[in-house]
Design an enzyme around this catalytic site. Structure first.
Site, mmCIF file in Angstrom:
data_model
loop_
_atom_site.group_PDB
_atom_site.id
_atom_site.type_symbol
_atom_site.label_atom_id
_atom_site.label_comp_id
_atom_site.label_asym_id
_atom_site.label_seq_id
_atom_site.Cartn_x
_atom_site.Cartn_y
_atom_site.Cartn_z
ATOM 1 N N GLU A 146 -17.289 17.691 4.910
ATOM 2 C CA GLU A 146 -16.402 18.365 3.695
ATOM 3 C C GLU A 146 -16.842 17.529 2.439
ATOM 4 O O GLU A 146 -16.769 19.150 1.897
ATOM 5 C CB GLU A 146 -14.692 17.125 3.735
ATOM 6 C CG GLU A 146 -13.612 17.722 5.091
ATOM 7 C CD GLU A 146 -12.360 17.488 5.236
ATOM 8 O OE1 GLU A 146 -11.849 16.572 5.132
ATOM 9 O OE2 GLU A 146 -11.695 18.584 5.691
ATOM 10 N N ALA A 155 -4.759 10.355 9.132
ATOM 11 C CA ALA A 155 -4.047 10.507 7.801
ATOM 12 C C ALA A 155 -3.126 11.203 9.212
ATOM 13 O O ALA A 155 -1.471 10.354 8.667
ATOM 14 C CB ALA A 155 -4.050 11.934 6.870
ATOM 15 N N GLN A 156 -3.867 11.685 9.829
ATOM 16 C CA GLN A 156 -2.197 12.406 10.102
ATOM 17 C C GLN A 156 -1.410 11.447 11.575
ATOM 18 O O GLN A 156 -0.649 10.848 11.271
ATOM 19 C CB GLN A 156 -3.325 12.986 11.594
ATOM 20 C CG GLN A 156 -1.820 14.279 12.397
ATOM 21 C CD GLN A 156 -3.052 15.200 13.375
ATOM 22 O OE1 GLN A 156 -2.848 15.491 14.823
ATOM 23 N NE2 GLN A 156 -4.005 14.948 13.357
ATOM 24 N N LYS A 204 -6.383 24.786 7.347
ATOM 25 C CA LYS A 204 -6.696 23.477 6.507
ATOM 26 C C LYS A 204 -5.064 23.257 5.263
ATOM 27 O O LYS A 204 -4.343 22.138 5.277
ATOM 28 C CB LYS A 204 -7.731 23.901 6.197
ATOM 29 C CG LYS A 204 -8.466 22.810 5.249
ATOM 30 C CD LYS A 204 -8.376 20.906 5.567
ATOM 31 C CE LYS A 204 -8.628 19.623 5.076
ATOM 32 N NZ LYS A 204 -9.122 18.816 5.948
ATOM 33 N N TYR A 217 -0.985 7.003 2.660
ATOM 34 C CA TYR A 217 -0.367 7.780 3.833
ATOM 35 C C TYR A 217 0.303 7.549 4.720
ATOM 36 O O TYR A 217 2.053 7.513 4.525
ATOM 37 C CB TYR A 217 -1.285 8.517 4.768
ATOM 38 C CG TYR A 217 -2.282 9.484 4.110
ATOM 39 C CD1 TYR A 217 -1.690 10.341 4.066
ATOM 40 C CD2 TYR A 217 -3.342 9.641 3.181
ATOM 41 C CE1 TYR A 217 -2.388 11.825 3.267
ATOM 42 C CE2 TYR A 217 -3.568 9.996 2.435
ATOM 43 C CZ TYR A 217 -3.013 10.930 2.377
ATOM 44 O OH TYR A 217 -3.496 13.087 1.936
ATOM 45 N N GLY A 241 0.856 -1.600 0.148
ATOM 46 C CA GLY A 241 0.015 -0.181 0.403
ATOM 47 C C GLY A 241 0.820 1.309 0.072
ATOM 48 O O GLY A 241 1.996 1.411 0.882
ATOM 49 N N ALA A 242 0.605 2.349 -0.878
ATOM 50 C CA ALA A 242 0.732 3.922 -1.626
ATOM 51 C C ALA A 242 0.552 4.255 -0.818
ATOM 52 O O ALA A 242 0.266 5.558 -1.549
ATOM 53 C CB ALA A 242 1.410 3.714 -2.587
ATOM 54 N N ASP A 287 -5.091 2.921 8.330
ATOM 55 C CA ASP A 287 -6.541 3.105 8.904
ATOM 56 C C ASP A 287 -6.755 1.073 8.700
ATOM 57 O O ASP A 287 -7.710 0.835 10.089
ATOM 58 C CB ASP A 287 -7.264 3.030 7.839
ATOM 59 C CG ASP A 287 -7.655 4.845 7.619
ATOM 60 O OD1 ASP A 287 -7.151 5.408 8.445
ATOM 61 O OD2 ASP A 287 -8.393 4.622 6.788
HETATM 62 C C1 FAD Z 1 -12.537 12.529 2.132
HETATM 63 C C2 FAD Z 1 -12.107 12.283 3.172
HETATM 64 C C3 FAD Z 1 -11.334 13.367 3.847
HETATM 65 C C4 FAD Z 1 -10.312 12.581 5.006
HETATM 66 N N1 FAD Z 1 -9.837 14.354 6.082
HETATM 67 C C5 FAD Z 1 -9.039 13.954 6.914
HETATM 68 C C6 FAD Z 1 -8.251 15.174 7.475
HETATM 69 O O1 FAD Z 1 -8.749 16.162 7.018
HETATM 70 N N2 FAD Z 1 -7.247 14.805 8.177
HETATM 71 C C7 FAD Z 1 -6.559 13.450 9.092
HETATM 72 O O2 FAD Z 1 -5.835 13.317 9.628
HETATM 73 N N3 FAD Z 1 -7.789 12.338 7.648
HETATM 74 C C8 FAD Z 1 -8.378 12.735 6.947
HETATM 75 N N4 FAD Z 1 -9.041 11.662 6.640
HETATM 76 C C9 FAD Z 1 -8.826 9.696 6.501
HETATM 77 C C10 FAD Z 1 -7.795 9.766 5.912
HETATM 78 O O3 FAD Z 1 -7.928 10.257 4.608
HETATM 79 C C11 FAD Z 1 -6.757 8.263 6.340
HETATM 80 O O4 FAD Z 1 -7.530 7.847 7.706
HETATM 81 C C12 FAD Z 1 -6.430 7.691 5.312
HETATM 82 O O5 FAD Z 1 -6.126 8.320 4.198
HETATM 83 C C13 FAD Z 1 -5.435 6.548 6.136
HETATM 84 O O6 FAD Z 1 -4.375 6.345 5.198
HETATM 85 P P1 FAD Z 1 -4.080 4.241 4.990
HETATM 86 O O7 FAD Z 1 -2.524 4.907 4.677
HETATM 87 O O8 FAD Z 1 -4.268 4.141 6.107
HETATM 88 O O9 FAD Z 1 -4.568 4.243 3.594
HETATM 89 P P2 FAD Z 1 -4.141 4.901 2.480
HETATM 90 O O10 FAD Z 1 -4.637 6.295 2.356
HETATM 91 O O11 FAD Z 1 -6.234 4.414 1.892
HETATM 92 O O12 FAD Z 1 -3.920 3.881 1.329
HETATM 93 C C14 FAD Z 1 -4.359 2.434 0.960
HETATM 94 C C15 FAD Z 1 -3.211 2.524 -0.464
HETATM 95 O O13 FAD Z 1 -3.277 0.846 -0.038
HETATM 96 C C16 FAD Z 1 -3.795 0.993 -1.243
HETATM 97 N N5 FAD Z 1 -4.386 -0.565 -2.151
HETATM 98 C C17 FAD Z 1 -6.010 -0.472 -1.072
HETATM 99 N N6 FAD Z 1 -6.104 -2.063 -1.349
HETATM 100 C C18 FAD Z 1 -4.421 -2.952 -2.082
HETATM 101 C C19 FAD Z 1 -5.244 -3.608 -2.232
HETATM 102 N N7 FAD Z 1 -5.448 -4.855 -2.115
HETATM 103 N N8 FAD Z 1 -3.685 -4.267 -3.531
HETATM 104 C C20 FAD Z 1 -3.047 -2.954 -3.213
HETATM 105 N N9 FAD Z 1 -2.330 -1.423 -3.558
HETATM 106 C C21 FAD Z 1 -3.778 -1.270 -2.697
HETATM 107 C C22 FAD Z 1 -4.716 2.751 -2.278
HETATM 108 O O14 FAD Z 1 -4.707 1.643 -3.780
HETATM 109 C C23 FAD Z 1 -3.848 2.606 -1.168
HETATM 110 O O15 FAD Z 1 -3.239 3.828 -2.117
HETATM 111 C C24 FAD Z 1 -10.440 11.752 5.053
HETATM 112 C C25 FAD Z 1 -10.535 10.952 4.798
HETATM 113 C C26 FAD Z 1 -11.147 10.898 3.470
HETATM 114 C C27 FAD Z 1 -12.021 9.976 2.857
#
Ligand code: FAD
Ligand code: FAD
Lengths: 399, 399
Positions: B172, B315-316, B375, B14, B11-12, B299
């Site tokens: 949002e 994301a934080q 923001k 955050y 996963g690439a 997440d």
């Molecule tokens: C509209 C919106 C607004 C938000 N605003 C905020 C904010 O203001 N502040 C904040 O802190 N958080 C915010 N969040 C929450 C935040 O975006 C998430 O908590 C954060 O993205 C989690 O990061 P992550 O690395 O776990 O997953 P993600 O960023 O979702 O990345 C997961 C990655 O894994 C890849 N992936 C998934 N499944 C597979 C698979 N089977 N094979 C290969 N690759 C795969 C995806 O393509 C993606 O690149 C917001 C979320 C949303 C939807």
């Protein structure tokens, strides 16, 4: 104004707006009581609608507010949807209006309706290049299907567009859409080779009746842009997931655009006018049979050439009819003589997308860039007719 | 390179990209064998996806090619879709690939999946703000419905958008969409008062758990923009034509966006890791229970604060975990000591559309323009973390 003659023009398309614009040029103030009725508050350039349908031009470039064309001191504009024409009572009804419009002279320029030739499911499951509302929807429909594809990659039919009919409208549309597809592929991360654009025609040739050399040029130009042709292949049925063609083969397609033909606006038949295939055969003064005070112009009218063959419905025809009719209406108002209408063909040009076209002007065949320039000139000339130089400058496509 | 430790990052997002970027900064050439796997060849900015979903920002502004972030001398990037993780064999399978990836250390950063709380029909009939593919579709879906309306004016549901969930994502999104609606009305000749944007939340307040004064400010700001709130109202069912809420009332809507919550990526549960509500409860070193060489961040992971309450997935959190994990991986590769992770909240800001936001930073409450500036700073700061100044200049929104 009681004793003024009431002229009522239905429809502000090519025929109607040209009639109105020429009437207001020739009539003095208070010489007649002229009303123009149209369902929208704008006139649209039907001959260019293949572009906003494909998404290569914004639809605002293909419409002009009626306000900007009509002198309200001479013509009253009523926005409304005509629901019935009653020629024996000399009245016309509009949707959601109690009172009816009366007339001494009626001009019917209500355009066309799709001819489906009884193909099952066609009306329900296809879209048509008909007006601003429909082309905006076509543009968005295609784009929506592209946007869905990567969420459901098994649905390759989302990326197939079937165009029924390879007449002028069908050919002009596939030319534009072929230009648009690479942009859509980029926008939605889709490889070009996944996309299919299939143009299906029942007749034994594309652009039936047109010069063979030009047709061959058109087909090979479009094939190079990625259009697939199925010629001599009737569509048998259209359903939710695509079409079934001649031999029973199914082509799965989330988008089906029907350009296979038009008939007159059904209101003319409903009004009790004599029709042939939905169109009113008019006399040399553009009058409906048995009604000397009703004129039908444009796609709802039918005229025959010297060999007794019907003229195809074109903007060129509607425009010439409108110009001529305006003169005759002035004559009627001034108790003068009617003069007979004669269609003069100025030639035909069909666009094949950006920078490409084919056409015949006089006896000359035109190809490629030259034909594309001619097409632009025709479009500019029309803008000049209805709105003069200011409109040419505002809406003209020069490049 | 046989004896080099194999680090595999899945996963690439955050979590994953921050881990990768910090690893490549700290590791020397040939110090470890690091592979990053992601289904797309780009990283997307999930926290900004409400904007392209509403159509107020182009999606290209919210994605960054992985190529431009990763130093291929230090990290191998493999584009592929992970289909299974087998922690006992230390292997990972990818779709359409025979060979499997092996690892000594595994980082799971596969993000989230929608939590539907068993609401009937939700997955089938709603869309989610999840990734580039889904937000492009949401944008186009809404626009397509607007484009259809004037062709079927009895279908007022085409102009109703229901947003399920008034948490940060829902709030949002409605803020952006409220800004976009006037443009859509203009593009499709639709009176603004025909359009409904309804935000439905089961909890007794919007932004459950957030400061009441800020919530009130947010709700009244959004109401002024035309958003209708149904708070304390659970969605009972979602079907093709809309939703059924608490008291059995049906809201007809052609567009339903679900933002009501997320759970971990189902792959972690399928892999046999211990989960609580779909997320892996990790220890202070971000390790999965019973697997010292498997780290779960973002997440799909679950952590508790000092009061024993789960941190919300943000994301934080994912970013801080990634930064910390990179240091610990370097320690492992160099046979050093692991240090425990501790989350430090920097505050929370939620956008309410153009020029409007609310937030808490430290103990300060922020409103309106000031919050909106904050923001932007947060978004810019993140771009700086992953791509330095060049990325800030390329993708940053300064105005
Ligand atoms: C509209 C919106 C607004 C938000 N605003 C905020 C904010 O203001 N502040 C904040 O802190 N958080 C915010 N969040 C929450 C935040 O975006 C998430 O908590 C954060 O993205 C989690 O990061 P992550 O690395 O776990 O997953 P993600 O960023 O979702 O990345 C997961 C990655 O894994 C890849 N992936 C998934 N499944 C597979 C698979 N089977 N094979 C290969 N690759 C795969 C995806 O393509 C993606 O690149 C917001 C979320 C949303 C939807
Ligand atoms: C894509 C395309 C390309 C074309 N290219 C060319 C070309 O290059 N050259 C050429 O000569 N011809 C071309 N044509 C054909 C040409 O556009 C038509 O022949 C021409 O528009 C007919 O003019 P009209 O006045 O009869 O009807 P229209 O121009 O269709 O106008 C009818 C008007 O009536 C209004 N109306 C309809 N029903 C009602 C109602 N119930 N109440 C109130 N108002 C109503 C409509 O809104 C419209 O304003 C093309 C057609 C298409 C679709």
């Amino acid at each position: 104004m009681g004793e003024l003659k009431k002229v009522l023009i239905l429809g502000a398309g090519y025929g109607g707006i040209v009639t109105a614009v020429h009437l207001q040029k020739q009539l003095g103030l208070n010489e007649a009581d002229v009303t123009l009725v149209n369902n929208n508050d704008y006139h649209y350039l039907t001959t260019q609608l293949h572009e906003p349908a494909a998404g290569t031009l914004h639809h605002d470039k293909t419409r002009v507010s009626i306000d900007s064309l009509i002198d309200s001191n001479k013509i009253r504009f009523v926005q409304g949807h005509v629901t019935a024409i009653r020629p024996d009572e000399q009245r016309v009804s509009l949707e959601n209006r109690e009172d009816e419009l009366e007339y001494d002279y009626l001009v019917i320029g209500l355009g066309s309706a799709p001819a489906t030739f009884g193909i099952k499911g066609l009306l329900e499951h296809s879209m048509g290049i008909r007006n601003i509302d429909s082309v905006r929807m076509i543009r968005q429909h295609i784009e929506y299907m592209f946007s869905r594809y990567r969420n459901e990659p098994e649905r390759e039919d989302y990326l197939t567009v079937v165009v029924g009919g390879a007449g002028f409208t069908g050919i002009e549309f596939v030319g534009e859409l072929a230009d648009r597809i690479p942009q859509l592929c980029k926008e939605y991360d889709i490889p070009r080779e996944k996309v299919r654009l299939v143009n299906i025609e029942a007749a034994p040739s594309a652009l039936p009746g047109f010069d063979k050399e030009l047709v061959d040029y058109a087909v090979s130009t479009l094939e190079k842009k990625g259009v697939e042709f199925l010629i001599g292949t009737p569509i048998k049925e259209c359903h939710e997931n695509g079409v079934i063609v001649g031999d029973g083969e199914e082509i799965k397609a989330a988008t089906v655009i029907w350009t296979g033909g038009v008939t007159g606006n059904p209101l003319v038949e409903e009004a009790g006018f004599e029709v042939q295939r939905g169109r009113v055969p008019v006399d040399e003064y553009l009058r409906a049979p048995n009604y000397d005070n009703v004129f039908v112009i444009g796609d709802s009218s039918l005229m025959f050439n010297d060999e007794g063959r019907p003229y195809p419905p074109t903007a060129q025809m509607a425009t010439q009819q409108g110009q001529h009719l305006a003169r005759n209406l002035v004559a009627l108002i001034r108790d003068g003589q009617l003069t007979p209408f004669k269609f003069e063909t100025k030639g035909t040009v069909a666009s094949l997308g950006k920078g490409e076209a084919i056409g015949i002007v006089g006896k000359r065949k035109l190809y490629g860039w030259t034909a594309a320039q001619m097409k632009k000139l025709i479009d500019l000339r029309y803008l000049f007719i209805i709105g003069g130089l200011p409109l040419v400058l505002r809406k003209g496509k020069f490049f």
